[in-house]
Design an enzyme around this catalytic site. Structure first.
Site, PDB file in Angstrom:
ATOM      1  N   GLY A   1      -6.409  -2.179  -2.676  1.00  0.00           N
ATOM      2  CA  GLY A   1      -5.334  -1.316  -2.204  1.00  0.00           C
ATOM      3  C   GLY A   1      -3.957  -1.943  -2.345  1.00  0.00           C
ATOM      4  O   GLY A   1      -3.019  -1.309  -2.858  1.00  0.00           O
TER       5      GLY A   1
ATOM      6  N   LYS B   1      -7.050 -13.597   2.116  1.00  0.00           N
ATOM      7  CA  LYS B   1      -8.190 -14.386   2.591  1.00  0.00           C
ATOM      8  C   LYS B   1      -9.292 -14.534   1.558  1.00  0.00           C
ATOM      9  O   LYS B   1      -9.576 -13.610   0.817  1.00  0.00           O
ATOM     10  CB  LYS B   1      -8.803 -13.678   3.801  1.00  0.00           C
ATOM     11  CG  LYS B   1      -7.884 -13.603   4.992  1.00  0.00           C
ATOM     12  CD  LYS B   1      -8.663 -12.975   6.114  1.00  0.00           C
ATOM     13  CE  LYS B   1      -7.838 -12.801   7.370  1.00  0.00           C
ATOM     14  NZ  LYS B   1      -8.607 -11.999   8.339  1.00  0.00           N
TER      15      LYS B   1
ATOM     16  N   GLY C   1     -11.585  -0.820  -0.935  1.00  0.00           N
ATOM     17  CA  GLY C   1     -12.887  -1.415  -0.632  1.00  0.00           C
ATOM     18  C   GLY C   1     -13.965  -1.008  -1.619  1.00  0.00           C
ATOM     19  O   GLY C   1     -14.809  -1.819  -2.006  1.00  0.00           O
TER      20      GLY C   1
ATOM     21  N   ARG D   1      -2.933   9.502  -4.088  1.00  0.00           N
ATOM     22  CA  ARG D   1      -4.340   9.919  -3.987  1.00  0.00           C
ATOM     23  C   ARG D   1      -4.495  11.431  -4.098  1.00  0.00           C
ATOM     24  O   ARG D   1      -5.503  11.916  -4.605  1.00  0.00           O
ATOM     25  CB  ARG D   1      -4.946   9.396  -2.685  1.00  0.00           C
ATOM     26  CG  ARG D   1      -5.275   7.912  -2.806  1.00  0.00           C
ATOM     27  CD  ARG D   1      -5.933   7.370  -1.577  1.00  0.00           C
ATOM     28  NE  ARG D   1      -6.628   6.123  -1.898  1.00  0.00           N
ATOM     29  CZ  ARG D   1      -7.115   5.291  -1.001  1.00  0.00           C
ATOM     30  NH1 ARG D   1      -7.004   5.555   0.276  1.00  0.00           N
ATOM     31  NH2 ARG D   1      -7.741   4.195  -1.378  1.00  0.00           N
TER      32      ARG D   1
HETATM   33  P1  ADP Z   1      -6.062  -6.037  -1.898  1.00  0.00           P
HETATM   34  O1  ADP Z   1      -5.748  -4.954  -0.892  1.00  0.00           O
HETATM   35  O2  ADP Z   1      -5.394  -5.797  -3.217  1.00  0.00           O
HETATM   36  O3  ADP Z   1      -7.537  -6.307  -2.012  1.00  0.00           O
HETATM   37  P2  ADP Z   1      -5.638  -8.097   0.068  1.00  0.00           P
HETATM   38  O4  ADP Z   1      -5.669  -7.068   1.138  1.00  0.00           O
HETATM   39  O5  ADP Z   1      -6.781  -9.045  -0.035  1.00  0.00           O
HETATM   40  O6  ADP Z   1      -5.388  -7.394  -1.352  1.00  0.00           O
HETATM   41  O7  ADP Z   1      -4.350  -9.017   0.241  1.00  0.00           O
HETATM   42  C1  ADP Z   1      -3.050  -8.521   0.365  1.00  0.00           C
HETATM   43  C2  ADP Z   1      -2.272  -9.271   1.401  1.00  0.00           C
HETATM   44  O8  ADP Z   1      -2.260 -10.670   1.133  1.00  0.00           O
HETATM   45  C3  ADP Z   1      -0.813  -8.838   1.422  1.00  0.00           C
HETATM   46  O9  ADP Z   1      -0.535  -8.266   2.685  1.00  0.00           O
HETATM   47  C4  ADP Z   1      -0.044 -10.149   1.229  1.00  0.00           C
HETATM   48  O10 ADP Z   1       1.111 -10.251   2.032  1.00  0.00           O
HETATM   49  C5  ADP Z   1      -1.062 -11.198   1.611  1.00  0.00           C
HETATM   50  N1  ADP Z   1      -0.741 -12.511   0.993  1.00  0.00           N
HETATM   51  C6  ADP Z   1      -0.684 -12.799  -0.314  1.00  0.00           C
HETATM   52  N2  ADP Z   1      -0.319 -14.087  -0.499  1.00  0.00           N
HETATM   53  C7  ADP Z   1      -0.145 -14.632   0.727  1.00  0.00           C
HETATM   54  C8  ADP Z   1       0.242 -15.936   1.188  1.00  0.00           C
HETATM   55  N3  ADP Z   1       0.520 -16.918   0.338  1.00  0.00           N
HETATM   56  N4  ADP Z   1       0.320 -16.133   2.521  1.00  0.00           N
HETATM   57  C9  ADP Z   1       0.048 -15.110   3.378  1.00  0.00           C
HETATM   58  N5  ADP Z   1      -0.336 -13.867   3.009  1.00  0.00           N
HETATM   59  C10 ADP Z   1      -0.433 -13.627   1.691  1.00  0.00           C
HETATM   60 MG    MG Z   2      -5.676  -4.972   1.263  1.00  0.00          MG
END
Ligand code: ADP
Ligand code: MG
Length: 404
Positions: free
Chosen positions: A361, A208, A384, A42
């Protein structure tokens, strides 16, 4: 972008307040330790703006938040390590004042000469920051002649240094414009929102669904197809009637998952196989299981090879891909394969002329860990903020800047 940027205004001999996003990961939470910045992405991302301003005769007052401090001076989140890292990457002295706003800050800003850099303390140490306090905003604006926002990662939060300071600068007759990083982020992401080249395939993953229902809905509206992996796929699979064993499933979100499937089951592509284990740990024995025959004591932790093949087939010919959310628990190497393979596939698509945009992120971190950041069309620095933009929302930190 229909907003003015730093190249539209004169900054020579001016003092420029720049809201940057230096919210970087740190090596330790122990205030006694020698805390360092562990990832300077960053900080580097702000260099085009900072160097342009310095090269054009400006003096800089930089402000950022860092982490989520619990009290007004939670010293583990002080900006000192950021100041040191900035000095190193920009190759110039950086004056750091351990205060957000006081007489020392005002004096230091008044004394700045062209080419000087002043870094203020973590804006969240000041109780006025999150409240968008007009007095703090006016004090920020009073330090400078020009307001610049280059903190795309904070553009979804109407804080004093983001929203109020821009308004206060305009109130005293000065410009409030975007930096180059802000401009690049908005341009890349809004192209996907406003006028996507087709076929347009979205890929969603992460832990989620509940965080991302609005995003999925907006993408269903815009994209031709959505490929779903990661933890959120489990909830969709359960909603379809599969037994997901001990996988992460959001029971509360099952009705929403059913509703989304009802809207467009044929355009939501779910995994057919997954990598499972009884524990989320390195070295835990793992195997590939079909989603309709998952062992009751197992957790789905990554997408399987048949799913990767299906996703690959669905991606063929796509002109635009937007990806948010890892395909598995990528932090554990054993469950990073699906995420890494997908990143590899997307990098090859860019070589063949497709546009690939990564938001989120953890997704950006996964692409960086795979060494593929430079291969993608755009990897957003804002977690976000990039999601809210892709949801179709207007970001307050962008809305407040001067129009063209
Ligand atoms: P981003 O930051 O790219 O928006 P998220 O924060 O929504 O992504 O999701 C990332 C998290 O999701 C990671 O910490 C990863 O470990 C978790 N994750 C991905 N697949 C699974 C799974 N099958 N079961 C549990 N956690 C998961
Ligand atoms: Mg995340």
């Amino acid at each position: 972008m229909n907003k003015q940027t730093i190249s539209d205004i004169d900054v020579s001999g001016k003092k420029v307040f720049v809201r940057v996003d230096f919210n970087t990961p740190l090596s330790s939470k122990d205030p006694q330790a020698d805390i360092t910045v562990t990832d300077d992405t960053r900080i580097r991302a702000a260099l085009p703006t900072l160097n342009y301003l310095l090269d054009h005769g400006a003096a800089l007052i930089l402000a950022s938040h860092l982490g989520r401090p619990k009290t007004a001076d939670d010293v583990q989140f002080a900006m000192k390590p950021v100041a040191r890292k900035l000095e190193e990457v920009i190759g110039r002295p950086v004056q750091y004042i351990p205060a957000v706003m006081n007489d020392k800050v005002k004096q230091a800003a008044a004394d700045l000469r062209p080419g000087d850099i002043l870094l203020l303390e973590n804006t969240r140490f000041h109780p006025g920051e999150k409240k968008n306090d007009p007095q703090l905003a006016a004090d920020f604006a009073a330090l400078a002649d020009v307001y610049v926002d280059d903190a795309f990662g904070s553009a979804h939060r109407p804080d004093a240094s983001v929203d109020g300071a821009a308004r206060a600068m305009r109130a005293k007759g000065g410009p409030a414009v975007a930096g180059f990083l802000m401009n690049a982020e908005i341009s890349a992401l809004s192209a996907a929102v406003e006028n996507p080249p087709r076929p347009y395939v979205a890929i969603m993953g992460g832990a989620k669904i509940s965080d991302k229902i609005k995003l999925i809905e907006n993408l269903l509206d815009k994209a031709d197809k959505i490929l779903i992996g990661g933890g959120m796929a489990n909830t969709f699979l359960k909603a379809q009637g599969h037994n997901m064993g001990r996988s992460l499933v959001e029971e509360d979100a099952l009705p929403e998952a059913k509703r989304l499937l009802g809207l467009a089951a044929d355009r939501l592509i779910l995994p057919v196989d997954v990598v499972t284990a009884t524990e989320v740990s390195a070295g835990a024995p793992s195997e590939v299981e079909m989603v309709w025959a998952l062992s009751p004591d197992k957790m789905a932790l990554d997408i399987g090879p048949a799913t990767l093949e299906r996703f690959n087939a669905e991606l063929q010919g796509a002109q635009l891909v937007v990806w948010n959310g890892p395909m598995g628990v990528f932090e554990v190497e054993q469950f990073a394969h699906g995420t890494n393979q997908l990143a590899q596939m997307l990098a090859e698509m860019v070589d063949h002329g497709a546009q690939v945009i990564i938001g989120g992120g953890d997704s950006a971190a996964a692409v960086r860990a795979a060494g593929l950041t430079d291969k993608m069309t755009h990897v957003s620095t804002g977690g976000g903020a990039s999601l809210e933009l892709l949801e179709g929302k207007e970001l307050p930190g962008v809305a407040v800047l001067d129009g063209k």
